[in-house]
Design an enzyme around this catalytic site. Structure first.
Site, PDB file in Angstrom:
ATOM      1  CG  HIS A 125      -1.614   1.393   1.121  1.00 38.17           C
ATOM      2  ND1 HIS A 125      -2.961   1.165   0.913  1.00 38.17           N
ATOM      3  CD2 HIS A 125      -1.838   2.535   2.027  1.00 38.17           C
ATOM      4  CE1 HIS A 125      -3.230   2.164   1.097  1.00 38.17           C
ATOM      5  NE2 HIS A 125      -2.217   3.187   1.795  1.00 38.17           N
ATOM      6  CD  GLU A 126       2.250   3.756   4.296  1.00 38.60           C
ATOM      7  OE1 GLU A 126       2.857   4.895   3.061  1.00 38.60           O
ATOM      8  OE2 GLU A 126       1.007   3.917   4.542  1.00 38.60           O
ATOM      9  CG  HIS A 129       0.491   6.252  -0.422  1.00 40.65           C
ATOM     10  ND1 HIS A 129      -0.780   6.355  -1.048  1.00 40.65           N
ATOM     11  CD2 HIS A 129      -0.127   5.998   0.613  1.00 40.65           C
ATOM     12  CE1 HIS A 129      -1.947   6.543  -0.165  1.00 40.65           C
ATOM     13  NE2 HIS A 129      -1.220   5.926   0.963  1.00 40.65           N
TER      14      HIS A 129
HETATM   15 ZN   LIG Z   1      -2.363   5.241   2.373  1.00 44.07          ZN
END
Ligand SMILES: [Zn+2]
Length: 267
Positions: A125-126, A129
């Site tokens: 998820h990171e 980004h």
């Molecule tokens: Zn996030």
């Protein structure tokens, strides 16, 4: 009402050259260069390292193993970044990835993500980004440009108002009381990218749902974990993840049959 924002960006994008398309097809306004963003990431990472002690080798090996497996399936352009990951000694369950490839996980996150697959969903998820240029997009908004971007040429350091604003843009401002939550659009985009990345790397994407359930349970008693305060909308998160689960599971099965079977023992 949902179409208003994309339409505004699209109209703006027709008139200037700073527009791009995110990995999931959103129009984005990106006013900063990669080198500027990477420098912001480097500064923020340096600051974080000065503020928190690094955890022991066992935790580091575990997190590095997961990060390596995910970085190995990134698009070629992103693999060229010098991805680094550190584990920090802190009860706050936080994690981040910054432009330039700087990643961190706090030991508190290792208590909530109770398997390699759950931690892979956080890391994926990171990285999502970063892949989707969310920091650039945030820094390119009017409020950020009027408040904080002078920090790029400033030597006043991260404790200055500009420096703290920069940490906010990068999603790391909670320790300074500057919580700029990632927008719902950014969150669902990072979720989808992360889900596919973890599946491609051979981690079970269903564990991303368990991770969010653990997050909710952890916030039951007192203040919500920092990562949750910058990552809003957990109810809809699980729905969004489940909506993309069939595709992720197909990717996962394919990866497993191609021999991507990461085995990162949890210390
Ligand atoms: Zn996030």
């Amino acid at each position: 009402m949902r179409w208003l924002r994309p339409l505004a960006v699209t109209a703006l994008c027709a008139s200037i050259a700073a527009c791009s398309t995110s990995p999931t097809g959103r129009s984005q306004l990106l006013l900063m260069s990669d080198s500027e963003l990477n420098e912001m990431g480097r500064q923020a990472f340096t600051q974080y390292q000065q503020e928190l002690p690094t955890a022991g080798q066992a935790s580091h090996r575990y997190v590095q193993c997961i990060a390596d497996a995910i970085v190995a399936v990134l698009p070629a352009a992103q693999q060229q970044l010098d991805w680094q990951i550190r584990v920090f000694e802190s009860e706050q369950p936080n994690a981040f990835a910054l432009p330039g490839g700087y990643m961190g996980v706090n030991t508190g996150m290792l208590d909530i993500a109770t398997s390699q697959d759950q931690l892979a969903s956080v890391v994926g998820h990171e990285i999502g980004h970063v892949l989707a240029n969310h920091a650039n997009e945030r820094a390119s908004t009017k409020s950020a440009t009027s408040l904080g971007l002078s920090v790029i040429s400033s030597t006043s350091g991260m404790q200055s108002a500009g420096g703290q604003q920069l940490m906010g843009v990068l999603g790391m401002g909670a320790q300074y009381g500057i919580v700029l939550p990632f927008s719902r659009a950014h969150e669902s985009e990072a979720d989808v990218i992360g889900l596919n990345l973890m599946a491609q790397a051979g981690f079970d994407p269903r564990e991303s749902v368990t991770l969010w359930e653990n997050m909710q349970a952890a916030s039951g008693g007192g203040a919500p974990p920092e990562w949750m305060s910058t990552h809003p909308g957990q109810g809809q998160r699980i729905q969004g993840l489940q909506g993309n689960m069939d595709q992720a599971l197909a990717i996962y099965e394919q990866a497993r049959s191609n021999g991507r079977t990461p085995n990162c023992p949890r210390p």
